[in-house]
Scaffold this motif. Structure first.
Motif, PDB file in Angstrom:
ATOM      1  N   MET A  66       0.376   6.675   3.752  1.00  0.00           N
ATOM      2  CA  MET A  66      -0.414   7.908   3.914  1.00  0.00           C
ATOM      3  C   MET A  66       0.001   8.592   5.214  1.00  0.00           C
ATOM      4  O   MET A  66       0.566   7.966   6.103  1.00  0.00           O
ATOM      5  N   GLU A 117      -5.085   9.725  12.788  1.00  0.00           N
ATOM      6  CA  GLU A 117      -5.908   8.520  12.665  1.00  0.00           C
ATOM      7  C   GLU A 117      -7.106   8.618  13.585  1.00  0.00           C
ATOM      8  O   GLU A 117      -6.958   8.926  14.759  1.00  0.00           O
ATOM      9  N   GLU A 173       0.811  -1.211   0.000  1.00  0.00           N
ATOM     10  CA  GLU A 173       0.000   0.000   0.000  1.00  0.00           C
ATOM     11  C   GLU A 173       0.838   1.251   0.000  1.00  0.00           C
ATOM     12  O   GLU A 173       1.900   1.303   0.631  1.00  0.00           O
TER      13      GLU A 173
HETATM   14  P1  AMP Z   1      -4.080  -1.570  10.191  1.00  0.00           P
HETATM   15  O1  AMP Z   1      -3.975  -2.864  10.947  1.00  0.00           O
HETATM   16  O2  AMP Z   1      -4.362  -1.717   8.743  1.00  0.00           O
HETATM   17  O3  AMP Z   1      -4.950  -0.556  10.888  1.00  0.00           O
HETATM   18  O4  AMP Z   1      -2.636  -0.910  10.333  1.00  0.00           O
HETATM   19  C1  AMP Z   1      -2.035  -0.692  11.575  1.00  0.00           C
HETATM   20  C2  AMP Z   1      -1.425   0.683  11.612  1.00  0.00           C
HETATM   21  O5  AMP Z   1      -0.464   0.832  10.566  1.00  0.00           O
HETATM   22  C3  AMP Z   1      -2.436   1.787  11.366  1.00  0.00           C
HETATM   23  O6  AMP Z   1      -3.110   2.147  12.533  1.00  0.00           O
HETATM   24  C4  AMP Z   1      -1.564   2.885  10.823  1.00  0.00           C
HETATM   25  O7  AMP Z   1      -0.925   3.580  11.868  1.00  0.00           O
HETATM   26  C5  AMP Z   1      -0.518   2.139  10.045  1.00  0.00           C
HETATM   27  N1  AMP Z   1      -0.857   2.079   8.614  1.00  0.00           N
HETATM   28  C6  AMP Z   1      -1.583   1.122   7.989  1.00  0.00           C
HETATM   29  N2  AMP Z   1      -1.723   1.391   6.681  1.00  0.00           N
HETATM   30  C7  AMP Z   1      -1.078   2.548   6.457  1.00  0.00           C
HETATM   31  C8  AMP Z   1      -0.851   3.359   5.309  1.00  0.00           C
HETATM   32  N3  AMP Z   1      -1.304   3.007   4.101  1.00  0.00           N
HETATM   33  N4  AMP Z   1      -0.136   4.492   5.469  1.00  0.00           N
HETATM   34  C9  AMP Z   1       0.345   4.843   6.666  1.00  0.00           C
HETATM   35  N5  AMP Z   1       0.189   4.129   7.789  1.00  0.00           N
HETATM   36  C10 AMP Z   1      -0.515   2.986   7.700  1.00  0.00           C
END
Ligand code: AMP
Ligand code: GLY
Length: 421
Positions: free
Chosen positions: A189, A193, A186
């Motif tokens: 970004m 949050e 990905e």
């Molecule tokens: P998730 O389990 O997908 O929520 O990812 C865990 C953490 O990783 C998120 O709370 C974000 O802090 C970080 N994260 C996930 N995807 C992204 C992204 N595309 N860009 C930046 N940070 C990300």
């Protein structure tokens, strides 16, 4: 009504606490629960993933409503099994829980229906992922194991070397097990949050008040990622303008997309959002309440949670009143020293009844158990959530930290900056 809640964490404690306030609730059970939940509900020794045993228990006890708190049983089809047995149950069926269960599914859904999210590429072969990364020159970049990985299957890589090592971790050495059979890469970004949980009845979606999580173990977002060290609600970043945008471009389209795909979603959708310079985008979906977001959101809900759950099941969510207190809440997690790596268990906890006669502070148990002497002791990484409510966030934070020392166990660790984001 006899109600059964499935799960064993702080989230389930908050759900039990709120459901119990309903005049409709005459008896409440929790499977498997924990030592704190046992003070509010009759805990039954059935694992949250033992679906046949849960169904048998609900039939035997003539449970009127079962609420699934955790993700694992949802992905395993617990709701389908309850429905087949003619039992009323709150949560998405297996074919809808995939919204959380597969990152590849959720990314493809967002892409197909124009729901804002990070750009992404999907891989089932590690070599193809590496070839892609060799030609890619914008860093950081994010690698995500497709399946459930206890919130840990996300790697943020700052250069090609880290990214190559990340592919090996996820897809070759399978650090996250079969969750890594497929991987999503990905775009990285930036921005605050925000977590927005929502009630869904298949067609209508009703968002709850916003919250923010603190995932890192130490102050100033240092240290390893955890299950969440604290939360607060509301988020100052989640303005009415942003909320309106999200409803129009993210929440409603997601529920409509699931319906259009033949995967009608009834239950809770947790929208993990990033408020990027180019507008709000979806980081992730969860098919359940957040933990520890629930601990700050449900105490702010006015009225009867049983009515809302029933309306979700019956498809009448549009008609049910959902109102929120005009206040703020903070949840400070008390964890075992050493969490999330290595920590001891079995320490007695003092002060668990310190806030019993207050309605502006509560203690939700996450990892507690009874020892042989009948004492409540620590039994997990995240042990307790101390929740404080007040008119403003600053007041709630001050109250929480001021009162927190009344609750204590050996090697307790907590962040001192919850709510300061
Ligand atoms: P998730 O389990 O997908 O929520 O990812 C865990 C953490 O990783 C998120 O709370 C974000 O802090 C970080 N994260 C996930 N995807 C992204 C992204 N595309 N860009 C930046 N940070 C990300
Ligand atoms: N607090 C994040 C989650 O429940 O997934």
């Amino acid at each position: 009504m006899k109600i059964l809640v499935v799960g064993s964490g702080g989230r389930e404690h908050a759900i039990v606490w709120k459901l119990k306030q309903s005049p409709k609730c005459t008896e409440i059970f929790c499977a498997p629960g924990n030592a704190g939940i046992a003070q509010d509900a009759a805990c039954v020794k059935i694992a949250a993933t033992d679906i046949p045993a849960l169904v048998a228990f609900a039939k035997e006890k003539q449970i009127d409503l079962t609420v699934i708190g955790m993700d694992d049983p949802l992905m395993l089809g617990v709701v389908d099994a309850f429905e087949e047995a003619g039992l009323r149950v709150f949560g998405p069926r297996k074919n809808a829980a995939i919204l959380e269960g597969s990152k590849a599914f959720s990314k493809e859904l967002m892409h197909k229906y124009g729901i804002p999210t990070a750009d992404f590429w999907e891989f089932t072969e590690s070599e193809a992922a590496k070839t892609f990364l060799k030609e890619h020159d914008t860093y950081p970049i994010v690698l995500k194991a497709d399946g459930l990985a206890l919130g840990k299957g996300v790697l943020i890589c700052n250069n090609e070397e880290e990214a190559m090592a990340g592919v090996d971790e996820i897809m070759v050495s399978k650090k996250f097990g079969s969750a890594g059979d497929c991987m999503v890469i990905e775009e990285f970004m930036t921005g605050p949050e925000v977590s927005v949980l929502s009630f869904c009845d298949g067609t209508t979606v009703r968002p709850m008040v916003s919250a923010q999580d603190h995932k890192r173990a130490f102050d100033h977002d240092q240290g390893l990622n955890t299950g969440g060290m604290g939360t607060f609600s509301p988020s100052k970043y989640y303005t009415p303008e942003i909320a309106a945008f999200c409803e129009e471009h993210i929440f409603k389209p997601t529920v409509a997309a699931m319906q259009a795909e033949g995967r009608t979603f009834k239950g809770i959708i947790f929208f993990g959002l990033m408020l990027t310079p180019n507008g709000p985008k979806v980081l992730e979906y969860n098919a359940r309440f957040g933990d520890p977001e629930t601990q700050v959101v449900l105490p702010r809900l006015k009225g009867d949670l049983v009515d809302i759950f029933e309306a979700c099941i019956d498809g009448t969510l549009e008609q049910v009143p959902i109102d929120w207190e005009d206040n703020a809440a903070v949840c400070i997690v008390l964890a075992s020293g050493g969490y999330p790596v290595k920590y001891a268990k079995g320490y007695p906890i003092e002060g668990l009844h310190a806030f019993d006669d207050r309605d502006d502070m509560m203690i939700f148990h996450a990892g507690t158990a009874l020892n042989e002497e009948g004492q409540i002791v620590t039994s997990g990484g995240r042990v307790l959530g101390i929740v404080a409510l007040d008119r403003t966030l600053d007041e709630a934070i001050a109250k929480g930290y001021e009162n927190l020392p009344q609750v204590h166990f050996k090697d307790v660790h907590f962040r001192t900056d919850i709510g300061r984001k």
